[in-house]
Design an enzyme around this catalytic site. Sequence first.
Site, PDB file in Angstrom:
ATOM      1  N   GLY A 174     -50.593 -25.511 -42.601  1.00  0.00           N
ATOM      2  CA  GLY A 174     -50.656 -25.790 -43.939  1.00  0.00           C
ATOM      3  C   GLY A 174     -51.075 -25.885 -45.042  1.00  0.00           C
ATOM      4  O   GLY A 174     -51.439 -25.691 -46.083  1.00  0.00           O
ATOM      5  N   TYR A 224     -46.254 -37.293 -45.738  1.00  0.00           N
ATOM      6  CA  TYR A 224     -46.434 -37.723 -47.324  1.00  0.00           C
ATOM      7  C   TYR A 224     -47.664 -39.244 -47.309  1.00  0.00           C
ATOM      8  O   TYR A 224     -48.776 -39.406 -47.810  1.00  0.00           O
ATOM      9  CB  TYR A 224     -45.793 -38.937 -48.244  1.00  0.00           C
ATOM     10  CG  TYR A 224     -44.722 -37.338 -48.707  1.00  0.00           C
ATOM     11  CD1 TYR A 224     -45.474 -36.210 -49.370  1.00  0.00           C
ATOM     12  CD2 TYR A 224     -43.544 -37.221 -48.473  1.00  0.00           C
ATOM     13  CE1 TYR A 224     -44.802 -35.025 -49.931  1.00  0.00           C
ATOM     14  CE2 TYR A 224     -42.400 -36.240 -49.439  1.00  0.00           C
ATOM     15  CZ  TYR A 224     -43.038 -35.108 -49.808  1.00  0.00           C
ATOM     16  OH  TYR A 224     -42.579 -34.235 -50.405  1.00  0.00           O
TER      17      TYR A 224
END
Length: 176
Positions: free
Chosen positions: A110, A146
């Site tokens: 993360g 992305y």
Amino acid sequence: MMAPTSKAFIIRPARPDDCGEIARLIQEVEEYQGFGDKETATEEDLRQDAFGDDPYFRALVAEVPGTADAPGGEAKLVGHAMYYFCYSPVVRRVMYLENIYVEPLYRGRGIGTAIMREVAKIGVKHRCNKMQWVCLNWNDVAVKFYQKHGGKDVTVEEKWHLFRMDQQELAAFARE
């Protein structure tokens, strides 16, 4: 701004004394992208360009607490993001994400999401209407990352081409 995102790491603004580690991370990015033979910014370049009288960019870093690979139990920088602000007459305030990287050993925790989210928060705070960046077309892992976070590939959709002049072309054109 100190943004703890978990007990395992923190995201914070870069400091001048981080520039050596940021330079190391940039070299890792360049090697991963196949540009390891190119000259990259040095620690001193980064210090001057980010913390000098006229900063060209800002940076965030991802730091993990002392581990076996961080001698003396010191925290270790394992990722970074570099960004700057620019302007478009169409959308006005724009944030440009120049570089984002997390060491391979620390991916999947993360950290990349947290760094990018902090950059986005800064963009929102500065009333940016867009954040943009580029990604190598072969980097499927980055493209998926992305896209997962809402990034759109405008290469085909908006039919943009990215042009540039390197230093040699820039100097030659300026002399004409």
